[in-house]
Scaffold this active site. Structure first.
Site, PDB file in Angstrom:
ATOM      1  N   ASN A  54     -31.116  35.862 125.415  1.00 49.27           N
ATOM      2  CA  ASN A  54     -31.415  36.046 123.983  1.00 49.27           C
ATOM      3  C   ASN A  54     -30.626  37.199 123.349  1.00 49.27           C
ATOM      4  OD1 ASN A  54     -34.951  35.112 124.188  1.00 49.27           O
ATOM      5  ND2 ASN A  54     -33.171  33.850 123.710  1.00 49.27           N
ATOM      6  N   ASP A  56     -42.036  28.820 122.876  1.00 46.64           N
ATOM      7  CA  ASP A  56     -40.829  28.228 122.278  1.00 46.64           C
ATOM      8  C   ASP A  56     -41.142  27.489 120.970  1.00 46.64           C
ATOM      9  OD1 ASP A  56     -38.176  27.602 122.086  1.00 46.64           O
ATOM     10  OD2 ASP A  56     -38.275  25.902 123.461  1.00 46.64           O
TER      11      ASP A  56
HETATM   12  C1  FPP Z   1     -38.343  31.210 121.338  1.00 44.95           C
HETATM   13  O1  FPP Z   1     -38.329  30.434 120.165  1.00 44.95           O
HETATM   14  C2  FPP Z   1     -39.065  32.451 121.072  1.00 44.95           C
HETATM   15  C3  FPP Z   1     -38.535  33.683 121.152  1.00 44.95           C
HETATM   16  C4  FPP Z   1     -37.126  33.927 121.545  1.00 44.95           C
HETATM   17  C5  FPP Z   1     -39.334  34.878 120.797  1.00 44.95           C
HETATM   18  C6  FPP Z   1     -40.767  34.845 121.213  1.00 44.95           C
HETATM   19  C7  FPP Z   1     -41.475  35.984 120.614  1.00 44.95           C
HETATM   20  C8  FPP Z   1     -42.685  35.952 120.066  1.00 44.95           C
HETATM   21  C9  FPP Z   1     -43.570  34.788 120.087  1.00 44.95           C
HETATM   22  C10 FPP Z   1     -43.171  37.196 119.422  1.00 44.95           C
HETATM   23  C11 FPP Z   1     -44.389  37.773 120.001  1.00 44.95           C
HETATM   24  C12 FPP Z   1     -44.237  38.372 121.313  1.00 44.95           C
HETATM   25  C13 FPP Z   1     -44.179  39.680 121.573  1.00 44.95           C
HETATM   26  C14 FPP Z   1     -44.652  40.177 122.881  1.00 44.95           C
HETATM   27  C15 FPP Z   1     -43.646  40.656 120.625  1.00 44.95           C
HETATM   28  P1  FPP Z   1     -36.960  30.056 119.510  1.00 44.95           P
HETATM   29  O2  FPP Z   1     -36.544  31.136 118.573  1.00 44.95           O
HETATM   30  O3  FPP Z   1     -35.947  29.773 120.577  1.00 44.95           O
HETATM   31  O4  FPP Z   1     -37.325  28.762 118.733  1.00 44.95           O
HETATM   32  P2  FPP Z   1     -36.384  27.503 118.471  1.00 44.95           P
HETATM   33  O5  FPP Z   1     -36.130  26.890 119.818  1.00 44.95           O
HETATM   34  O6  FPP Z   1     -37.218  26.644 117.593  1.00 44.95           O
HETATM   35  O7  FPP Z   1     -35.132  28.008 117.793  1.00 44.95           O
END
Ligand code: FPP
Length: 249
Positions: free
Chosen positions: A73, A25
């Site tokens: 998501n 996250d």
């Molecule tokens: C949550 O952060 C993260 C995600 C929804 C995506 C996670 C994906 C990766 C780390 C890419 C690599 C993984 C693979 C297997 C391709 P957020 O976007 O909710 O962050 P925020 O809370 O700061 O908005």
């Protein structure tokens, strides 16, 4: 579990977590704080993942489960969803061979039917390429919802009962767990959530009944090997009792 007072990992295998789960996250906030677009945070998050995978292998962790994309998501803006789907393919193109060389078996968990066909096909290719590897299971939760997983397990067992293959009296915790995506796997010992959030967000609800939780304010793209080491060292200072007063074994 023996207690220790510093941030170094105790090397004895018995004291290492056998299964680590990570909620990756903070990618969006990492990017926004730098005046960058959110998708750059996800791309840096992908690079951070390599470090955690490597350390888990070095420490002989048996299972690593990461939360890459939740069922919820899908409700994000189309552009971000498309980017994340492409990133899954980019990740496999970049890392699959490396994972294979490390003896890692790629195991996607989630509602894979929802994925675009070419993404699903790419994942299936990586799964079959690494299927014979046995040094570490790498569960990648994509389009994943733990409640959905539990409901699906209930449906599977109910269908078996309806056709007479299963006596409802035989449904116990072990039988139920065998209908989950993580069938046959041990539960996570340690769950890590970076970025300052302290919630479970529909991740491994059944499997985390006795998991130790570790939170840190670091955003996922900055989460490196030393941060994972700190999480493991913190885990090693915990006393796990599973609801009992003492644990003999
Ligand atoms: C949550 O952060 C993260 C995600 C929804 C995506 C996670 C994906 C990766 C780390 C890419 C690599 C993984 C693979 C297997 C391709 P957020 O976007 O909710 O962050 P925020 O809370 O700061 O908005």
């Amino acid at each position: 579990m023996v207690k220790q007072n510093n941030n170094k990992i105790h090397p004895e295998p018995l004291q290492l977590p056998r299964h680590i789960a990570i909620i990756m996250d903070g990618n969006g906030r990492w990017a926004q704080r730098r005046g960058l677009l959110r998708h750059l945070g996800h791309r840096h998050g992908m690079d951070a993942l390599r470090q955690s995978v490597e350390l888990c292998r070095e420490l002989n962790v048996e299972i690593l489960t990461v939360y890459a994309f939740s069922l919820e998501n899908w409700k994000r803006p189309r552009e971000e969803v498309d980017f994340l789907m492409n990133l899954v393919v980019e990740y496999l193109d970049k890392e699959e061979e490396n994972l294979h060389r490390q003896g890692i078996r790629i195991n996607p968990i989630g509602e894979l039917d929802y994925l675009p066909l070419q993404v699903r096909a790419r994942i299936e290719q990586a799964v079959s390429h690494t299927a014979a590897n046995s040094d570490m299971i790498f569960n990648i939760a994509i389009s994943y919802s733990s409640r959905r997983e539990i409901v699906t397990a209930a449906r599977i067992l109910a269908a078996q009962a309806a056709t007479g293959c299963l006596d409802p009296q035989d449904i116990d915790e072990e039988r139920f767990a065998s209908a989950l995506y993580t069938s046959g796997q041990i539960d996570p010992d340690l769950m890590i959530r970076p970025s300052g959030e302290q919630r479970i967000s529909n991740f491994l609800l059944w499997q985390s009944a006795y998991t130790e939780f570790y939170y840190t304010d670091i955003f996922w793209p900055d989460f490196g090997k030393k941060d994972l080491q700190a999480a493991i060292a913190a885990y090693q200072r915990r006393e796990r009792r599973y609801g009992q007063l003492t644990i003999d074994n």
